[in-house]
Design an enzyme around this catalytic site. Structure first.
Site, PDB file in Angstrom:
ATOM      1  CG  ASP A 176      23.470 -25.982  27.367  1.00  0.00           C
ATOM      2  OD1 ASP A 176      24.188 -26.007  26.349  1.00  0.00           O
ATOM      3  OD2 ASP A 176      22.604 -26.850  27.603  1.00  0.00           O
ATOM      4  CE1 TYR A 305      20.457 -30.005  22.684  1.00  0.00           C
ATOM      5  CE2 TYR A 305      20.320 -31.481  24.566  1.00  0.00           C
ATOM      6  CZ  TYR A 305      20.967 -30.481  23.874  1.00  0.00           C
ATOM      7  OH  TYR A 305      22.137 -29.954  24.372  1.00  0.00           O
ATOM      8  CG  HIS A 358      28.686 -24.117  26.476  1.00  0.00           C
ATOM      9  ND1 HIS A 358      27.745 -23.230  26.015  1.00  0.00           N
ATOM     10  CD2 HIS A 358      27.990 -25.218  26.870  1.00  0.00           C
ATOM     11  CE1 HIS A 358      26.539 -23.764  26.096  1.00  0.00           C
ATOM     12  NE2 HIS A 358      26.669 -24.964  26.627  1.00  0.00           N
TER      13      HIS A 358
END
Length: 380
Positions: A176, A305, A358
């Protein structure tokens, strides 16, 4: 370095219980399942366990069995686990987490990595493991200025490993955001690295994949699949990358809102056959969320982000020269083919796993550790 123990004040836990008891539940249409977002029936059952069955103090005690520290690193008060490997000359290994998790993502790996002889491996494959909370995550300090993008995160971790810990060479693993940060380590601190190991190709490359020349058939299928995924599941990236503060007000104030936002990702991104508890226990899910809640770091975590979206250092990637290994899990977010990874990395090891998603370190710790051992045997 100062020793650190997690000790959440009791008033924080009492306030949590009061907030849970006064939750205002929204309506839900019939047969919604998880199609519209987090399923209300499941969320209500999980919140019921949070109120009457979950024991934070027990989970806190489990985490405190690992040696934890805080240190001033590149102007940031960083929290990390430092667990020495058993045997002769264990290899230093940095484990870098992503979102929506923290150092907790990696805890199931620690006994397998540091004491392989007791867990089906060879004593000579032992690692000394360092697991930081990224700045703005968990018990690490929250950035108060702009610019903490993956490149700056990598600079902090490089200083942790080389100056604070004193390692001349180490291996770095990530998934990630961890994969983006480890890539930046490899680009800007290559002299300190023996190799890097990733579970995915960083999302900055994936998002720009359709602009690349001479895509193979596998790459074209990958690009098409990722576009579908972005349409159906990528909305969180847009809001967290553009207006994270607006989202943070609600998530930081409502524990049920925070839980609903995070476990939807664990449900959608893991290998669970439609039942999240096929993969994670209730305690796993709640402990991960509790770390966000008790540290009030959901806002600072999702700002990564925004910083990445506005980062000048990620827009023109350079080929990584450091030896790179990949462990690709089939139910991860649009797993990339090898030829795509080779556009950006010096791929020396490629493994496609039989199962897992994930959150590989939490889902399939045995598979991930076995692959780390296999890759690093070439580097020792």
């Amino acid at each position: 370095m100062q020793p650190f123990r997690i000790d959440v004040p009791q008033p924080v836990l009492d306030d949590l219980q009061a907030r849970l008891a006064h939750t205002r539940w929204p309506d839900e249409i019939q047969e919604a399942d998880w199609d519209y977002g987090t399923n209300r029936d499941y969320l209500q059952s999980l919140v019921g366990y949070w109120q009457r069955g979950y024991d934070w103090r027990a989970q806190e005690a489990k985490l405190n069995k690992f040696p934890q520290f805080k240190a001033e690193v590149a102007g940031m008060n960083l929290h990390f686990i430092h667990l020495e490997g058993k045997g002769l000359n264990p290899m230093p290994l940095l484990l870098t987490h992503g979102w929506p998790d923290s150092f907790f993502r990696m805890v199931k790996l620690l006994p397998l990595l540091t004491d392989p002889a007791s867990h089906g491996g060879r004593a000579e494959d032992a690692f000394t493991v360092i697991v930081p909370n990224l700045p703005g995550y968990g018990f690490s300090e929250r950035p108060t200025e702009k610019g903490y993008d993956p490149k700056r995160m990598a600079d902090v971790l490089a200083e942790l490993m080389t100056k604070t810990m004193g390692y001349k060479k180490f291996v770095a693993h990530g998934g990630d955001w961890g994969s983006s940060i480890v890539e930046q380590l490899a680009l800007h601190h290559a002299d300190a690295l023996l190799g890097i190991h990733l579970t995915d190709v960083p999302s900055t490359h994936v998002k720009a994949a359709d602009k690349l020349p001479n895509l193979s058939a596998a790459e074209e299928a990958f690009v098409a699949k990722n576009k579908v995924w972005q349409e159906k599941q990528g909305g969180y990236q847009k809001i967290q990358g553009t207006k994270p503060e607006t989202l943070a007000y609600g998530l930081n104030d409502s524990p049920v809102g925070l839980l609903g936002w995070i476990i939807e990702k664990f449900h959608a991104w893991s290998d669970n056959d439609g039942n999240i508890e096929h993969t994670f226990t209730k305690d796993d899910l709640l402990t991960n969320v509790m770390i966000y809640w008790v540290t009030q770091t959901i806002g600072s975590s999702i700002r990564l982000y925004y910083e990445a979206m506005h980062s000048p250092t990620l827009s023109a990637p350079t080929q990584v020269k450091v030896p790179t290994g990949f462990a690709i899990f089939p139910q991860d977010i649009t797993p990339a083919p090898r030829e795509f990874a080779e556009r950006f990395f010096n791929v020396q090891h490629w493994a496609e796993m039989p199962r897992g998603g994930h959150f590989a370190a939490l889902e399939e710790p045995g598979l991930l550790v076995a692959d780390l051992r296999e890759f690093t045997q070439k580097l020792r």
